[in-house]
Each structure stands twice: as structure tokens, then as C-alpha cells.
Enzyme design. Structure first.
Site, PDB file in Angstrom:
ATOM      1  N   HIS A  45       0.839  -1.190   0.000  1.00  0.00           N
ATOM      2  CA  HIS A  45       0.000   0.000   0.000  1.00  0.00           C
ATOM      3  C   HIS A  45       0.882   1.250   0.000  1.00  0.00           C
ATOM      4  O   HIS A  45       2.099   1.179   0.161  1.00  0.00           O
ATOM      5  CB  HIS A  45      -0.927  -0.008   1.211  1.00  0.00           C
ATOM      6  CG  HIS A  45      -1.949  -1.095   1.170  1.00  0.00           C
ATOM      7  ND1 HIS A  45      -2.887  -1.288   2.166  1.00  0.00           N
ATOM      8  CD2 HIS A  45      -2.181  -2.079   0.259  1.00  0.00           C
ATOM      9  CE1 HIS A  45      -3.661  -2.321   1.860  1.00  0.00           C
ATOM     10  NE2 HIS A  45      -3.240  -2.819   0.714  1.00  0.00           N
ATOM     11  N   GLU A  47       1.459   3.752   2.019  1.00  0.00           N
ATOM     12  CA  GLU A  47       2.285   4.079   3.179  1.00  0.00           C
ATOM     13  C   GLU A  47       3.572   3.268   3.187  1.00  0.00           C
ATOM     14  O   GLU A  47       4.668   3.792   3.456  1.00  0.00           O
ATOM     15  CB  GLU A  47       1.515   3.816   4.478  1.00  0.00           C
ATOM     16  CG  GLU A  47       0.218   4.594   4.600  1.00  0.00           C
ATOM     17  CD  GLU A  47      -0.988   3.787   4.119  1.00  0.00           C
ATOM     18  OE1 GLU A  47      -0.912   3.220   3.012  1.00  0.00           O
ATOM     19  OE2 GLU A  47      -2.001   3.742   4.838  1.00  0.00           O
ATOM     20  N   CYS A  70      -4.737   0.989   6.957  1.00  0.00           N
ATOM     21  CA  CYS A  70      -5.461  -0.233   7.327  1.00  0.00           C
ATOM     22  C   CYS A  70      -4.875  -0.830   8.595  1.00  0.00           C
ATOM     23  O   CYS A  70      -3.713  -0.614   8.945  1.00  0.00           O
ATOM     24  CB  CYS A  70      -5.432  -1.240   6.177  1.00  0.00           C
ATOM     25  SG  CYS A  70      -3.780  -1.805   5.727  1.00  0.00           S
ATOM     26  N   CYS A  79      -0.975  -1.499   7.478  1.00  0.00           N
ATOM     27  CA  CYS A  79      -0.154  -0.306   7.295  1.00  0.00           C
ATOM     28  C   CYS A  79       0.042   0.455   8.607  1.00  0.00           C
ATOM     29  O   CYS A  79       1.074   1.102   8.805  1.00  0.00           O
ATOM     30  CB  CYS A  79      -0.784   0.610   6.248  1.00  0.00           C
ATOM     31  SG  CYS A  79      -0.770  -0.084   4.587  1.00  0.00           S
ATOM     32  N   SER A 163     -24.477   6.609 -35.191  1.00  0.00           N
ATOM     33  CA  SER A 163     -23.947   7.487 -34.151  1.00  0.00           C
ATOM     34  C   SER A 163     -22.433   7.623 -34.203  1.00  0.00           C
ATOM     35  O   SER A 163     -21.861   8.347 -33.387  1.00  0.00           O
ATOM     36  CB  SER A 163     -24.352   6.958 -32.762  1.00  0.00           C
ATOM     37  OG  SER A 163     -23.836   5.655 -32.555  1.00  0.00           O
ATOM     38  N   ARG A 202      -8.640   0.298 -24.422  1.00  0.00           N
ATOM     39  CA  ARG A 202      -7.570   0.225 -25.406  1.00  0.00           C
ATOM     40  C   ARG A 202      -6.344   1.051 -25.025  1.00  0.00           C
ATOM     41  O   ARG A 202      -5.530   1.395 -25.887  1.00  0.00           O
ATOM     42  CB  ARG A 202      -8.108   0.648 -26.773  1.00  0.00           C
ATOM     43  CG  ARG A 202      -9.087  -0.379 -27.328  1.00  0.00           C
ATOM     44  CD  ARG A 202      -9.512  -0.065 -28.748  1.00  0.00           C
ATOM     45  NE  ARG A 202     -10.469   1.007 -28.842  1.00  0.00           N
ATOM     46  CZ  ARG A 202     -11.787   0.844 -28.689  1.00  0.00           C
ATOM     47  NH1 ARG A 202     -12.284  -0.338 -28.384  1.00  0.00           N
ATOM     48  NH2 ARG A 202     -12.601   1.875 -28.801  1.00  0.00           N
ATOM     49  N   GLU A 251     -22.675   2.517 -20.852  1.00  0.00           N
ATOM     50  CA  GLU A 251     -22.485   3.122 -22.172  1.00  0.00           C
ATOM     51  C   GLU A 251     -23.639   2.773 -23.112  1.00  0.00           C
ATOM     52  O   GLU A 251     -23.481   2.807 -24.325  1.00  0.00           O
ATOM     53  CB  GLU A 251     -21.163   2.647 -22.793  1.00  0.00           C
ATOM     54  CG  GLU A 251     -19.942   3.318 -22.217  1.00  0.00           C
ATOM     55  CD  GLU A 251     -18.750   3.215 -23.143  1.00  0.00           C
ATOM     56  OE1 GLU A 251     -18.924   3.319 -24.374  1.00  0.00           O
ATOM     57  OE2 GLU A 251     -17.636   3.016 -22.638  1.00  0.00           O
ATOM     58  N   GLY A 253     -27.504   2.868 -24.973  1.00  0.00           N
ATOM     59  CA  GLY A 253     -28.212   3.880 -25.731  1.00  0.00           C
ATOM     60  C   GLY A 253     -29.278   4.565 -24.903  1.00  0.00           C
ATOM     61  O   GLY A 253     -29.278   4.514 -23.660  1.00  0.00           O
ATOM     62  N   SER A 259     -33.481   4.166 -18.426  1.00  0.00           N
ATOM     63  CA  SER A 259     -33.813   3.243 -17.335  1.00  0.00           C
ATOM     64  C   SER A 259     -32.992   3.541 -16.090  1.00  0.00           C
ATOM     65  O   SER A 259     -33.529   3.602 -14.971  1.00  0.00           O
ATOM     66  CB  SER A 259     -33.573   1.795 -17.790  1.00  0.00           C
ATOM     67  OG  SER A 259     -34.426   1.453 -18.853  1.00  0.00           O
TER      68      SER A 259
END
Length: 327
Positions: A45, A47, A70, A79, A163, A202, A251, A253, A259
Site C-alpha cells: 500500500h 504508506e 489499514c 499499514c 452514431s 484500449r 455506455e 443507448g 432506465s
């Protein structure tokens, strides 16, 4: 603390399901400060990274860390114990970790060992940076980001449903950053049929998100789903939360967007606007389905950022339930 926040943001795409934490060790004297950020799961981590670089100069030092250290054994030792063993004098913490395994116990352990602990420095900036992690730990479901690209008159596709491409390459490159930050990406089967997206990140070295499709995708689609869901969205989000999905990128439509929006499940809206107009009312709007029946019922959020990517604008809007968690 600002430097620690920046360090955490720098590893945003590699630490999930752990939080992206930054730490700065400031020695008591003329020794150089050392910097650390949380490594991928199983690695040290923030720290511990900074303490290892500091070596003996950590004794008597002040350590700035964005999130409470933690106090339990997971993939790595606590940590809090590492800070005590290093002999630091003071630990400055941005936020208490809401994870039930921590939730103040790390701070207690430090104080019991005689370490001065200050909490709340830079809390607003830390909360904004760690918003998805904090939401996941508090609600058990992912932070939901709804991404849409539109013309200035609010159309995400032409009447013939084409689109690609509304926005330019700079905005599309930023979407890849957004995908790399997300643990899962969700689209509807209609989007798969229309666009046949690969649903991959990508960027070099980026892990691909879990691919979630609402409904039955067509045979032979490039995006082979990791999870197909039908029915209410709430159980899906809880299931994804249990799977360790900190951030879900939606992502889909207009139907999927509508919704999630009407169900009040979106925490952050990311809207890319191109300097273009469809010029009529027959293009595909941002959301399909019924909208607010009156101005009194209009949904309102808070614009948290506006950025330019080439000719396009990215506008980030926080929902009310998210805005309360992000000062």
C-alpha cells in the site's frame, strides 16, 4: 495532502478493488520527502511504499496519507503497524476509511502507540478523488457512471440510428481513460446489435472491464459478455458490488440511459458534447421513455467539471446522492 491525492490519482486504473491511495513522508530534518502510491492488488500500500523509500529517515517523520491506514491482515500486513514500526511521529489522514475492516481502528492503533493523528486535512479533495471507492464501501453497490456523447441539441444518434462518430478522436481517447478506470462496462443488447462494440479498454497496459449486457446479445458479436442480465437493475448492482466492482460504466443507448436515470441509479453523468446540431426532433434523444411531467419535477444535479477535448466538451454532473458524499 494535495501531493498525496495526485499520487493516488496516478494509480487510479491499477489498484481496484483496493482504493487508490497516495502517501507522502516528510522527515524531521533536511532529508528529502518520499512519495508512495498503492500498488496493484497483492502489492504494498501507499504508506509502505513511501516508508520503504524513506528508510531510517522515517523515524520522527510526518506522514500524509489520503485514506486511513489499514489495521487488518488482507493480502498485505497492516499499514498502521508499518507506520508504528518505522517510528513516525505524526500521521495526517484525509478521510476515515468506511470499510468495516478499518472504520477508525487504524487511527486507534496509531494513537495507542503514541503517534499523533490528525484527520480531515484536504478531506474534500480526497472525497472527490475516492468517491467511487467510498460509495462502494458505504452502499455495497458500484459507483455508476453514465456516459453519453451528443450533439449540442441533445441527440445521440441520427434518425437512421447511426452514431459513429459524434465526437472527435480526443474525446474518444478520454473515454478509453474512463473505461480503464472502470471495473465493469454495461450496454444493452440493442447497442451490441447496432454498433457491435468490443467493450475493451484500449490504453496500453489497461485491464479490460467486466462486460455486462442487458438482454440477449446477437450470436457472433465482438463483445462476448461476462454477464447477461434481465430484469430489475437493483439486484444487478448489488451482485456487481459483491463481485468487487467499484465503478460501473454505463455506455448504453437512450433506452438503457433512461432506465438508469429514472431509477435514480446514476451517481455521475459524463456527457460529451460536439459542436454539431441534428437540427430536428427526429434524432435519438439522450433518454428514451417518459420524462419529468413539469418543471417542478425536473431532475437537477451539480456540474462538477467542464473540460475541453479537441473541439468537444466533457461535462461531468453529480447526482444528489453522490453530491452529498463529495464535498
Amino acid at each position: 495532502m494535495a501531493e498525496a491525492v495526485s499520487l493516488g490519482q496516478g494509480v487510479r486504473t491499477s489498484t481496484s478493488p483496493n482504493p487508490w491511495v497516495g502517501a507522502v513522508v516528510v522527515p524531521d530534518g533536511d532529508q528529502p520527502i518520499t512519495l508512495g502510491a498503492t500498488q496493484p492488488p497483492g502489492g504494498p500500500h501507499a504508506e509502505v511504499v513511501a516508508l520503504d523509500l524513506a528508510g531510517p529517515s522515517a523515524r520522527g517523520a510526518t506522514v500524509y496519507v489520503t485514506l486511513e491506514p489499514c489495521s487488518h491482515y488482507g493480502r498485505t500486513p497492516p499499514c498502521a503497524d508499518a507506520l508504528i514500526a518505522a517510528g513516525v511521529r505524526r500521521v495526517v489522514v484525509g478521510l476515515v476509511d468506511p470499510d468495516p475492516n478499518v472504520a477508525g481502528s487504524g487511527l486507534d492503533r496509531l494513537r495507542q502507540a503514541g503517534v499523533q493523528v490528525d484527520v480531515g486535512v484536504g478531506a474534500a479533495d480526497v472525497a472527490e478523488s475516492l468517491a467511487p471507492y467510498l460509495a462502494h464501501r458505504r452502499t455495497g453497490r458500484p459507483w455508476v457512471v453514465l456516459k453519453l456523447a451528443a450533439t449540442l441539441d441533445g441527440r445521440i444518434a441520427a434518425p437512421d440510428r447511426t452514431s459513429q462518430w459524434i465526437t472527435g478522436p480526443e474525446a474518444r481517447a478520454d473515454v478509453q481513460e474512463l473505461r480503464a478506470e472502470s471495473d465493469a462496462i454495461l450496454v444493452g443488447a440493442g447497442t451490441v446489435r447496432a454498433d457491435d462494440p468490443a467493450l475493451t479498454a484500449r490504453l496500453p497496459g489497461a485491464r479490460n472491464p467486466l462486460r455486462v449486457i442487458l438482454g440477449d446479445p446477437p450470436a457472433g458479436a465482438r463483445a462476448r459478455p461476462d454477464l447477461i442480465h434481465k430484469g430489475p437493475l437493483d439486484p444487478l448492482l448489488l451482485d456487481l458490488g459483491r463481485r468487487g466492482v467499484i465503478q460501473l460504466l454505463v455506455e448504453g443507448g437512450a433506452e438503457v440511459a433512461g432506465s438508469f436515470h429514472r431509477a435514480g441509479l446514476v451517481d455521475q453523468y459524463v456527457l460529451y458534447f460536439a459542436p454539431a446540431f441534428m437540427g430536428g426532433d427526429d434524432g435519438v434523444p439522450l433518454f428514451s421513455g417518459p420524462g419529468a411531467p413539469s418543471m417542478a419535477a425536473v431532475w437537477r444535479g451539480r456540474i462538477s467539471a467542464v473540460r475541453r477535448f479537441g473541439p468537444d466538451l466533457r461535462v461531468d454532473v453529480l447526482a444528489a446522492q453522490a453530491d452529498g458524499a463529495v464535498p
